[in-house]
Design an enzyme around this catalytic site. Structure first.
Site, PDB file in Angstrom:
ATOM      1  N   LYS A   1       3.103  10.081   8.401  1.00 32.31           N
ATOM      2  CA  LYS A   1       2.515   9.518   9.612  1.00 32.31           C
ATOM      3  C   LYS A   1       3.226  10.021  10.874  1.00 32.31           C
ATOM      4  O   LYS A   1       3.007  11.149  11.302  1.00 32.31           O
ATOM      5  CB  LYS A   1       2.472   7.994   9.521  1.00 32.31           C
TER       6      LYS A   1
ATOM      7  N   PHE B   1       0.861  -1.183   0.000  1.00 29.98           N
ATOM      8  CA  PHE B   1       0.000   0.000   0.000  1.00 29.98           C
ATOM      9  C   PHE B   1       0.896   1.230   0.000  1.00 29.98           C
ATOM     10  O   PHE B   1       1.768   1.366   0.858  1.00 29.98           O
ATOM     11  CB  PHE B   1      -0.915   0.027   1.230  1.00 29.98           C
TER      12      PHE B   1
ATOM     13  N   ASP C   1       9.415   2.816   0.988  1.00 33.08           N
ATOM     14  CA  ASP C   1       8.238   3.491   1.525  1.00 33.08           C
ATOM     15  C   ASP C   1       8.235   3.279   3.034  1.00 33.08           C
ATOM     16  O   ASP C   1       7.883   2.212   3.527  1.00 33.08           O
ATOM     17  CB  ASP C   1       6.977   2.912   0.880  1.00 33.08           C
TER      18      ASP C   1
END
Length: 404
Positions: free
Chosen positions: A252, A138, A223
């Site tokens: 995040k 993702f 990522d």
């Protein structure tokens, strides 16, 4: 006339792309939250690995208040001191030479993918455009990133996806070898798959990706939107493996709850992002940069990072104790304070059923797909909150077992 919003207001006013829980939190402090009725919850979800220092941490609140009285936003016609300080802090602490600031992990990954393609064109020509990523990965919700992500359900129904994207099996180097070639411009990988089930990358797999990129003049993109900024027990997870990417993305935990993202790259690669090739209206926002800098400086200390590793062990011990009693988990895995408990065969696909039961017991948790219970709490969650949260989780699991 004053109005107290209700959960029904979500259904009435908001686009229906989410299905939030019935409770509405209104206040947070540390690893605890309170809803509209004053009921308390322990937070093991962390805003999906975002609230790196819990709720309303005084260091972040102070940074926000201080910057909020100075300067909020400038267009990219100007730069600002907080953005420059944040970029320097990230460069000083990582392999990177250059930083691009943006507002989210999706934006950071979009920038990384565009940069990789631009770099390949600059150095090798238009033919070198293939991007390899992994099933169950993702990388964001922009159309480019959701197409590179290895979960078709997120890109279906929106028309033709961008071309030149290939998917291999995670932790299976041979499946990558079958796809990689001289037309490969980049391999994009999470050092630990998050949404894909909290699956850590194997050392030889990630090292093999680095070697394949070197062999085929391709870029390795890590990522680290979910694993970065202390989440793995190191500032970035690549440090756990001793494998250096060419591009790294972060978001995040970077802002501790304030929207911010960053793409980090080496000089040799970043040179392709020349004036006018990319941008972000709010990227490098003074407020976001000030909060992110405070978060990075607080987290990147031996006390916090060693504390993450210690808390990982506590979470694992509690989960294993619960499992010995109830047999609901097949495997407990993860790094640092990003942990997943895969459901046993008898409870296949039942992870999502734990969440509402946990809410009723006063605990907020997550899933990573229907079969993995996920926890991504504050990096500084008190040990007493871990113990109490696990007691609440066990009560929820007892109810799940009793209803089976």
């Amino acid at each position: 006339m004053s109005h107290t919003p209700s959960r029904q207001d979500f259904d009435h006013y908001m686009a229906p792309n989410y299905a939030p829980q019935q409770v509405i939190p209104v206040r947070g402090e540390g690893s605890r939250l309170w809803d509209q009725q004053g009921r308390e919850y322990i937070d093991f979800a962390g805003g999906i690995a975002v609230n790196s220092l819990g709720h309303c941490h005084p260091v972040l609140v102070e940074a926000l208040k201080d910057q909020g009285e100075k300067l909020w936003h400038l267009s990219n016609v100007f730069t600002n001191e907080p953005a420059l300080n944040l970029a320097k802090a990230l460069v000083d602490r990582t392999f990177a030479d250059k930083v691009f600031l943006c507002s989210s992990g999706g934006e950071a990954n979009e920038a990384a993918l565009k940069l990789a393609r631009r770099w390949a064109v600059d150095h090798h020509g238009e033919h070198k455009d293939k991007i390899i990523s992994f099933y169950q990965s993702f990388h964001g919700r922009t159309f480019f990133t959701v197409s590179v992500g290895g979960q078709p359900k997120y890109s279906q129904g929106f028309g033709p996806v961008p071309g030149g994207i290939l998917h291999a099996d995670y932790n299976d180097l041979e499946s990558v070898r079958k796809l990689v070639g001289d037309d490969t411009c980049a391999i994009m990988v999470e050092p630990m798959q998050g949404e894909g089930g909290i699956v850590p990358g194997k050392q030889d797999f990630l090292q093999g990706l680095r070697d394949l990129c070197d062999e085929h003049n391709a870029l390795l993109i890590f990522d680290e939107v979910q694993t970065g900024v202390g989440r793995s027990g190191e500032l970035y997870a690549y440090k756990n493996y001793g494998i250096t990417p060419d591009i790294l993305t972060s978001a995040k935990s970077l802002g501790g709850g304030f929207p911010v993202g960053a793409m980090l790259a080496t000089d040799a690669v970043a040179k392709s992002l020349v004036i006018g090739t990319h941008g972000s209206t709010y990227g490098g926002n003074a407020l976001a940069s000030a909060v992110a800098l405070a978060a990075v400086e607080f987290i990147d200390t031996p006390e916090v990072l060693e504390g993450v590793k210690k808390r990982h062990d506590l979470f694992r011990e509690h989960l294993e104790t619960i499992n010995r009693k109830h047999g609901v988990f097949k495997e407990i895995r993860g790094m640092g304070l990003l942990m997943g408990a895969q459901m046993s065969d008898a409870y296949e696909g039942r992870a999502k059923d734990i969440l509402p039961l946990a809410i009723e017991e006063g605990l907020m948790a997550l899933i990573a797909g229907p079969n993995v219970l996920r926890m991504a709490p504050s990096l500084v969650i008190p040990e007493a909150d871990i113990a109490e949260g696990m007691a609440r989780l066990e009560r929820a699991i007892e109810r799940l077992v009793a209803a089976a």
